[in-house]
Design a protein around this motif. Structure first.
Motif, PDB file in Angstrom:
ATOM      1  N   THR A 170     -11.044 -15.048  -6.222  1.00 22.07           N
ATOM      2  CA  THR A 170     -11.861 -15.799  -7.431  1.00 22.07           C
ATOM      3  C   THR A 170     -10.190 -17.497  -8.404  1.00 22.07           C
ATOM      4  O   THR A 170     -10.393 -17.554  -9.291  1.00 22.07           O
ATOM      5  CB  THR A 170     -12.177 -15.697  -8.743  1.00 22.07           C
ATOM      6  OG1 THR A 170     -12.133 -14.498  -8.852  1.00 22.07           O
ATOM      7  CG2 THR A 170     -13.761 -14.886  -8.015  1.00 22.07           C
ATOM      8  N   ALA A 218     -19.859 -19.512  -7.014  1.00 22.36           N
ATOM      9  CA  ALA A 218     -20.324 -20.486  -8.495  1.00 22.36           C
ATOM     10  C   ALA A 218     -20.439 -22.395  -7.761  1.00 22.36           C
ATOM     11  O   ALA A 218     -21.259 -22.269  -7.863  1.00 22.36           O
ATOM     12  CB  ALA A 218     -19.150 -20.521  -9.339  1.00 22.36           C
ATOM     13  N   GLU A 219     -19.462 -22.652  -6.636  1.00 24.42           N
ATOM     14  CA  GLU A 219     -19.781 -24.089  -6.871  1.00 24.42           C
ATOM     15  C   GLU A 219     -20.117 -24.088  -5.169  1.00 24.42           C
ATOM     16  O   GLU A 219     -20.773 -23.923  -4.534  1.00 24.42           O
ATOM     17  CB  GLU A 219     -18.387 -24.424  -7.233  1.00 24.42           C
ATOM     18  CG  GLU A 219     -18.478 -24.572  -8.890  1.00 24.42           C
ATOM     19  CD  GLU A 219     -19.256 -25.424  -9.958  1.00 24.42           C
ATOM     20  OE1 GLU A 219     -19.924 -26.078  -9.623  1.00 24.42           O
ATOM     21  OE2 GLU A 219     -19.038 -25.130 -10.897  1.00 24.42           O
ATOM     22  N   THR A 269     -25.044 -11.775  -9.797  1.00 27.09           N
ATOM     23  CA  THR A 269     -25.563 -12.917 -10.601  1.00 27.09           C
ATOM     24  C   THR A 269     -26.651 -13.966 -11.019  1.00 27.09           C
ATOM     25  O   THR A 269     -27.756 -12.729 -11.427  1.00 27.09           O
ATOM     26  CB  THR A 269     -25.660 -13.836  -8.556  1.00 27.09           C
ATOM     27  OG1 THR A 269     -26.559 -14.047  -8.523  1.00 27.09           O
ATOM     28  CG2 THR A 269     -24.935 -12.841  -7.974  1.00 27.09           C
ATOM     29  N   THR A 274     -23.577 -20.366  -6.587  1.00 28.67           N
ATOM     30  CA  THR A 274     -24.390 -18.537  -7.397  1.00 28.67           C
ATOM     31  C   THR A 274     -23.288 -17.785  -7.842  1.00 28.67           C
ATOM     32  O   THR A 274     -21.946 -16.957  -7.102  1.00 28.67           O
ATOM     33  CB  THR A 274     -24.844 -18.028  -5.867  1.00 28.67           C
ATOM     34  OG1 THR A 274     -25.374 -18.465  -5.041  1.00 28.67           O
ATOM     35  CG2 THR A 274     -25.290 -16.373  -6.340  1.00 28.67           C
ATOM     36  N   PRO A 275     -22.768 -18.513  -9.223  1.00 34.06           N
ATOM     37  CA  PRO A 275     -21.978 -17.651 -10.550  1.00 34.06           C
ATOM     38  C   PRO A 275     -22.164 -16.212 -10.280  1.00 34.06           C
ATOM     39  O   PRO A 275     -23.116 -15.723 -10.214  1.00 34.06           O
ATOM     40  CB  PRO A 275     -21.762 -18.281 -11.201  1.00 34.06           C
ATOM     41  CG  PRO A 275     -23.504 -18.488 -11.891  1.00 34.06           C
ATOM     42  CD  PRO A 275     -23.685 -19.509  -9.967  1.00 34.06           C
ATOM     43  N   THR A 332     -21.613 -13.225 -12.788  1.00 33.74           N
ATOM     44  CA  THR A 332     -21.230 -12.349 -14.036  1.00 33.74           C
ATOM     45  C   THR A 332     -20.651 -11.383 -13.969  1.00 33.74           C
ATOM     46  O   THR A 332     -19.885 -11.825 -14.978  1.00 33.74           O
ATOM     47  CB  THR A 332     -22.713 -12.658 -14.342  1.00 33.74           C
ATOM     48  OG1 THR A 332     -24.280 -12.066 -13.907  1.00 33.74           O
ATOM     49  CG2 THR A 332     -23.499 -14.485 -14.469  1.00 33.74           C
TER      50      THR A 332
END
Length: 443
Positions: A232, A56-57, A218, A206-207, A209
């Motif tokens: 995660t 995601a980051e 995503t 690219t988080p 979801t």
């Protein structure tokens, strides 16, 4: 001091977002230590695997790039608790302990083999006893370690402690050789580059979801694979793990004269036997990096950059370090972040159908993630090995209570352990509060 500044931060490679739907053999969600070690060992075991990592980051954004740099054999619950897990035994708990010790060495071996300069130095861990209550806990811990393991935890008297570290009010200490001090930022960034060199694709910003067996969705597309790995940790959604913050400070490089007073020549990591956890190391460039708990848990497991900055806690950490070594250093860095805590404090790893997971390290993840990565490799490749038979494999912690019970319980526990340390300073006896809390915090 301004906004929080992470000592371990550094230049990283810019990686693209997921450009659209794609297929893979293994999809890993999270580019921290768990995800990257899993990708590394899978790619080494089967170079033909199509492995995609979604972050995601940026790689190492979470606890992997913010921790205290202890690559230790610590596991968040006791051997007694491990032996009591369903299907476990005394022998299995001892094997888990040995696997953790081997993981400390494995991190060093892989770092050297892959050319990752992460300041790895295996100097062990000294945990000081600075009150009579702490001294009693230190002796009891050594006795328990000899009962459950190979007896490698030692009790040190004051003179023996002074040969390793010179702190104030020392009555004794425990020492284990099974810990290395590292620069976690260098390690996680080096791992990310290494797995890419081995053919793994890493997408950043690219988080994910939603994830399910066989797919990860995503905003930019869906990645499908035979196995999806949830890696995660403190950023896991829902009530599986509670994100609890740990904060750190670091000094400027200290003079040779100050180091002559403090010791730590062999760079052992250090702590003491208080209830509210503290942890520190002498860095390769001659600083003290020091952290601890004390920041609050935030309602509904919220995670925000603002929560990394708690001046009250930074101030307490600085004061504790000054008192510990009777020094007045200049502090140049302060930072923090969330770590993942399961309801029973028991880290776990597993594979169920097309969904694999690992996490819940409670701050002991630098080496435990390595063990998780090797274990996930064996589970995904359907290998029956000694690693896949360890007692943490397949364990599922029960979920945390709904809010507001979760917020009340976690923060009450933090206050209770703070009160326990105060009680021991006043009464000079082991805290009754701590005895009541022990079953809830991995004891």
């Amino acid at each position: 001091m301004g906004r929080p500044l992470n000592l371990w931060a550094g230049a990283s490679v810019e990686r693209p977002q997921l450009p659209g739907d794609r297929d893979a053999d293994v999809v890993i969600v999270g580019a921290g230590f768990t995800g990257l070690w899993t990708a590394y060992y899978l790619a080494r075991a089967d170079p033909g695997l199509r492995i995609v990592v979604l972050e995601a980051e940026t790689a190492g954004f979470g606890a992997s790039g913010r921790n205290g740099g202890w690559c230790s054999a610590l596991f968040p619950v006791s051997s007694q608790r491990l032996a009591a897990l369903p299907g476990s035994s005394r022998a299995a708990a001892i094997e888990q302990h040995r696997a953790m010790q081997a993981s400390v060495n494995e991190v060093g071996l892989v770092s050297a083999a892959e050319g990752i300069d992460c300041d790895y130095h295996k100097g062990g861990t000294v945990v000081l006893a600075r009150t009579r209550a702490q001294l009693a806990r230190a002796r009891a811990e050594v006795a328990e370690a000899h009962e459950w393991g190979p007896g490698d935890l030692q009790f040190l008297g004051p003179d023996e402690v002074a040969a390793k570290v010179r702190a104030t009010k020392v009555l004794g200490a425990t020492f284990t050789p099974h810990c290395a001090a590292i620069h976690p930022g260098k390690l996680v960034r080096g791992l990310a580059s290494t797995v890419e060199r081995l053919g793994v694709t890493v997408y950043e910003h690219t988080p994910v979801t939603s994830l399910a067996p066989g797919l990860a969705r995503t905003p930019y597309g869906t990645v499908r694979g035979e196995v999806v790995v949830r890696a995660t940790e403190g950023f896991t959604a829902g009530r599986v793990l509670a994100p609890v913050y740990s904060l750190m400070v670091a000094t400027e490089p200290l003079s040779a004269a100050v180091w002559d007073r403090i010791g730590l020549a062999d760079r052992p990591t250090f702590s003491d036997h208080r209830h509210v956890i503290i942890y520190g190391q002498r860095t390769a460039d001659g600083r003290l990096a020091f952290g601890g708990r004390g920041a609050p848990y935030h309602f509904r497991s919220r995670i925000k950059p603002a929560y990394d900055d708690v001046p009250r806690v930074f101030g307490k950490l600085q004061a504790t370090l000054r008192e510990l070594f009777d020094i007045s250093p200049v502090f140049t860095h302060a930072w923090g972040g969330p770590l993942g805590v399961p309801r029973d404090w028991t880290a776990s790893v597993g594979l169920d159908g097309g969904l694999a997971w690992a996490g819940g390290y409670v701050g002991d993840g630098v080496s435990t993630t390595n063990l998780a990565g090797r274990t996930l490799r064996d589970l995904i490749l359907r290998r029956d090995t000694a690693l896949t038979r360890l007692p943490w494999v397949g364990h599922r912690s029960r979920q945390w209570e709904p809010e507001p019970l979760r917020w009340l319980g976690i923060n009450a526990g933090l206050r209770a352990m703070t009160a326990a340390d105060l009680e021991e300073r006043v009464t000079r006896r082991e805290s009754r509060i701590a005895r009541l809390m022990a079953p809830l915090v991995g004891g």
